[in-house]
Write a protein that holds these residues in place. Structure first.
Motif, mmCIF file in Angstrom:
data_model
loop_
_atom_site.group_PDB
_atom_site.id
_atom_site.type_symbol
_atom_site.label_atom_id
_atom_site.label_comp_id
_atom_site.label_asym_id
_atom_site.label_seq_id
_atom_site.Cartn_x
_atom_site.Cartn_y
_atom_site.Cartn_z
ATOM 1 N N ASN A 110 3.069 5.429 95.106
ATOM 2 C CA ASN A 110 1.913 4.506 95.058
ATOM 3 C C ASN A 110 0.563 5.188 95.287
ATOM 4 O O ASN A 110 -0.455 4.502 95.360
ATOM 5 C CB ASN A 110 2.059 3.347 96.053
ATOM 6 N N ALA A 111 0.569 6.514 95.414
ATOM 7 C CA ALA A 111 -0.712 7.215 95.594
ATOM 8 C C ALA A 111 -1.540 7.122 94.324
ATOM 9 O O ALA A 111 -1.004 6.949 93.228
ATOM 10 C CB ALA A 111 -0.456 8.678 95.926
ATOM 11 N N PHE A 112 -2.853 7.247 94.488
ATOM 12 C CA PHE A 112 -3.748 7.307 93.328
ATOM 13 C C PHE A 112 -4.718 8.460 93.530
ATOM 14 O O PHE A 112 -5.514 8.458 94.459
ATOM 15 C CB PHE A 112 -4.528 5.996 93.164
ATOM 16 N N HIS A 113 -4.632 9.450 92.629
ATOM 17 C CA HIS A 113 -5.505 10.617 92.758
ATOM 18 C C HIS A 113 -6.385 10.838 91.536
ATOM 19 O O HIS A 113 -7.140 11.818 91.510
ATOM 20 C CB HIS A 113 -4.675 11.873 93.041
ATOM 21 N N GLY A 114 -6.285 9.965 90.524
ATOM 22 C CA GLY A 114 -7.171 10.113 89.373
ATOM 23 C C GLY A 114 -6.414 10.053 88.061
ATOM 24 O O GLY A 114 -5.196 9.849 88.049
ATOM 25 N N ARG A 115 -7.152 10.243 86.978
ATOM 26 C CA ARG A 115 -6.591 9.987 85.657
ATOM 27 C C ARG A 115 -6.655 11.173 84.698
ATOM 28 O O ARG A 115 -6.620 10.964 83.475
ATOM 29 C CB ARG A 115 -7.302 8.776 85.028
ATOM 30 N N ASN A 116 -6.863 12.385 85.197
ATOM 31 C CA ASN A 116 -6.600 13.496 84.283
ATOM 32 C C ASN A 116 -5.112 13.848 84.414
ATOM 33 O O ASN A 116 -4.409 13.297 85.267
ATOM 34 C CB ASN A 116 -7.560 14.678 84.493
ATOM 35 N N GLU B 298 -3.825 10.275 100.467
ATOM 36 C CA GLU B 298 -4.996 9.484 100.861
ATOM 37 C C GLU B 298 -4.735 8.987 102.288
ATOM 38 O O GLU B 298 -3.660 8.434 102.538
ATOM 39 C CB GLU B 298 -5.149 8.260 99.966
ATOM 40 N N PRO B 299 -5.692 9.129 103.206
ATOM 41 C CA PRO B 299 -5.472 8.573 104.558
ATOM 42 C C PRO B 299 -5.202 7.067 104.497
ATOM 43 O O PRO B 299 -4.392 6.546 105.265
ATOM 44 C CB PRO B 299 -6.786 8.862 105.279
ATOM 45 N N VAL B 300 -5.861 6.383 103.576
ATOM 46 C CA VAL B 300 -5.547 4.982 103.285
ATOM 47 C C VAL B 300 -5.374 4.894 101.775
ATOM 48 O O VAL B 300 -6.293 5.240 101.028
ATOM 49 C CB VAL B 300 -6.688 4.035 103.718
ATOM 50 N N GLN B 301 -4.198 4.458 101.337
ATOM 51 C CA GLN B 301 -3.987 4.335 99.889
ATOM 52 C C GLN B 301 -4.779 3.131 99.388
ATOM 53 O O GLN B 301 -4.388 1.986 99.615
ATOM 54 C CB GLN B 301 -2.507 4.143 99.575
ATOM 55 N N ALA C 58 -3.408 1.286 95.981
ATOM 56 C CA ALA C 58 -2.104 0.674 96.252
ATOM 57 C C ALA C 58 -2.252 -0.652 97.001
ATOM 58 O O ALA C 58 -1.271 -1.338 97.261
ATOM 59 C CB ALA C 58 -1.254 1.632 97.065
ATOM 60 N N GLY C 59 -3.497 -0.994 97.386
ATOM 61 C CA GLY C 59 -3.715 -2.246 98.096
ATOM 62 C C GLY C 59 -4.070 -2.006 99.558
ATOM 63 O O GLY C 59 -3.660 -2.777 100.432
ATOM 64 N N VAL C 60 -4.849 -0.947 99.809
ATOM 65 C CA VAL C 60 -5.327 -0.621 101.157
ATOM 66 C C VAL C 60 -4.141 -0.483 102.130
ATOM 67 O O VAL C 60 -3.929 -1.313 103.020
ATOM 68 C CB VAL C 60 -6.358 -1.659 101.673
ATOM 69 N N ARG C 61 -3.359 0.558 101.908
ATOM 70 C CA ARG C 61 -2.183 0.822 102.755
ATOM 71 C C ARG C 61 -2.439 2.084 103.574
ATOM 72 O O ARG C 61 -2.416 3.187 103.042
ATOM 73 C CB ARG C 61 -0.929 0.986 101.896
ATOM 74 N N PRO C 62 -2.730 1.925 104.881
ATOM 75 C CA PRO C 62 -3.084 3.084 105.696
ATOM 76 C C PRO C 62 -1.873 3.931 106.090
ATOM 77 O O PRO C 62 -0.804 3.383 106.383
ATOM 78 C CB PRO C 62 -3.710 2.478 106.959
ATOM 79 N N ALA C 63 -2.078 5.258 106.112
ATOM 80 C CA ALA C 63 -1.140 6.119 106.830
ATOM 81 C C ALA C 63 -1.337 5.792 108.304
ATOM 82 O O ALA C 63 -2.471 5.561 108.746
ATOM 83 C CB ALA C 63 -1.474 7.577 106.566
#
Ligand SMILES: Cc1ncc(COP(=O)(O)O)c(C=O)c1O
Length: 394
Positions: A135-141, A189-192, A195-200
């Motif tokens: 569920n991580a999001f790091h970009g679109r390249n 991400e410290p907070v995803q 993904a819907g604001v999901r914190p580590a």
């Protein structure tokens, strides 16, 4: 040559990369956006957590006006003053050693991946694999899509870039299982956000830091969304009490103009001339705008204000959730999610827009709220009131 088909509507000239509402936006000021018909909206998207100081703040207008009269783009192969000043400022604020500038979050993360791979080649016998998260999001390249953990993305543009192993957020055992000789880094991400604001959890992030020390891995934090004051501290890692090896920034760093950055500790700052670059890397116009944003955002009183407004928003959302039988309220600073319990988020977004509030459906069942960091209590109350009316009507 084939004759070109006529578009039926001017929207059809844009590739359909996202579903957009039909309103066309022409002006923004502080918390507010206006559409072409003159309707005003309270904007809790703020460019997707970009406009730290709201729309068109005077600081950025002035910085852009001054810098655009001095120097737009000398070339990334020549030094310019704003990029030197901004690099110095970011290092002071973060305690990191060196900076690379890009234009987008994806570009910064791609650069962090390259940096980790080079470090692995030099210091870890060619280790290259990076543990990232579901569920991580790091970009679109292509690189950052492979690093991301969005369901279905691996089917979109095969073949995918190899070298990423996916673990589960807040599940340390799932990370341990994926550590091999070829592992070079852990990236999250410290907070995803997407993904819907999901914190580590702090315990998880601190344990990852320890794991990295034990196994000689780099800890890469993607703070494209959480950095630059969004969580009520300059960087999320300061809130978590964790020192990363590499941090990426974007979004709020420019407060509305495209600039991103990779910050590194000295021991892993291994690029040499020719390894990395880009035409707009360290562009003085964007760096000048960013300096003006940081001047405001880095003030302790400003960051306390973010916390205070965050608490106000969170308590209002908690009341709303209790009143309407909704779900969890998650977040920190001014990045919040409200679970709706059913897949009604797109409809809530539509009804909010009709009532003059712009919010994001991060997931079909979950709203994401990203007001400007200098929100006033009145704006927070107004947004909550609109949300309350929409929930009551639903
Ligand atoms: C955590 C995170 N990383 C990276 C990105 C990608 O940034 P950009 O869209 O500027 O490439 C985003 C964008 O939403 C993000 O939230």
């Amino acid at each position: 040559m084939q004759p070109q088909s006529q578009p039926t509507h001017m929207f059809d000239r844009l590739m359909p990369i996202v579903q957009r509402p039909h309103e066309v936006f022409v002006r923004g000021e502080a918390a507010w956006l206006w559409d072409v018909a003159g309707r005003r909206y309270l904007d809790w998207l703020q460019g997707w957590a970009v406009n730290a100081l709201g729309h068109c703040p005077k600081e950025i207008q002035q910085a852009l006006a001054t810098q655009s009269g001095l120097l737009l783009t000398p070339s990334p192969a020549l030094h310019n003053q704003p990029s030197l000043l901004l690099a110095e400022r970011l290092c002071q604020l973060s305690g990191m050693h060196q900076v690379y500038f890009g234009s987008t979050g994806a570009e910064a993360n791609e650069c962090a991946i390259k940096l980790a791979r080079k470090w692995g080649r030099l210091h870890r016998q060619g280790a290259f694999e990076i543990i990232t998260f579901d569920n991580a999001f790091h970009g679109r390249n292509l690189g950052t899509m492979a690093a991301s953990g969005k369901a279905g993305w691996d089917q979109l543009f095969p073949p995918n870039l190899p070298g990423f192993a996916k673990a589960r957020l807040n599940d340390l055992a799932s990370v341990r299982e994926r550590i091999h000789d070829r592992t070079v880094a852990i990236m999250l991400e410290p907070v995803q956000g997407e993904a819907g604001v999901r914190p580590a959890t702090p315990a998880f992030l601190q344990a990852l830091r320890q794991l990295c020390y034990e196994h000689g891995l780099l800890l890469i934090l993607d703070e494209v969304q959480t950095g630059c004051g969004r969580l009520g501290s300059m960087f999320a890692f300061q809130r978590y009490g964790v020192t990363p090896d590499i941090v990426t920034l974007g979004k709020g760093l420019g407060g509305g103009v495209p600039i991103s950055a990779v910050l590194t500790q000295q021991h892993c700052s291994v690029f040499e001339a020719g390894d990395q670059g880009g035409t707009y890397a360290g562009n003085p116009l964007m760096c000048a705008a960013s300096l003006s944003v940081l001047q405001t955002v880095s003030q302790p009183a400003f960051l306390s204000h973010v916390d205070e407004m965050g608490r106000l928003l969170a308590s209002g959302l908690t009341l709303l959730s209790a009143r309407h039988g909704l779900g969890e309220v998650r977040g920190d600073g001014l990045l919040w999610a409200l679970e709706l319990g059913t897949d009604t988020a797109p409809e809530v977004v539509r009804q909010c827009r009709q009532q003059g509030l712009l919010v994001n459906a991060a997931r079909p069942h979950c709203l994401r709220l990203m007001p400007r960091l200098n929100s006033t209590p009145e704006e927070v109350q107004e947004g909550l009131a609109i949300l309350g009316r929409v929930m009551a009507a639903l």
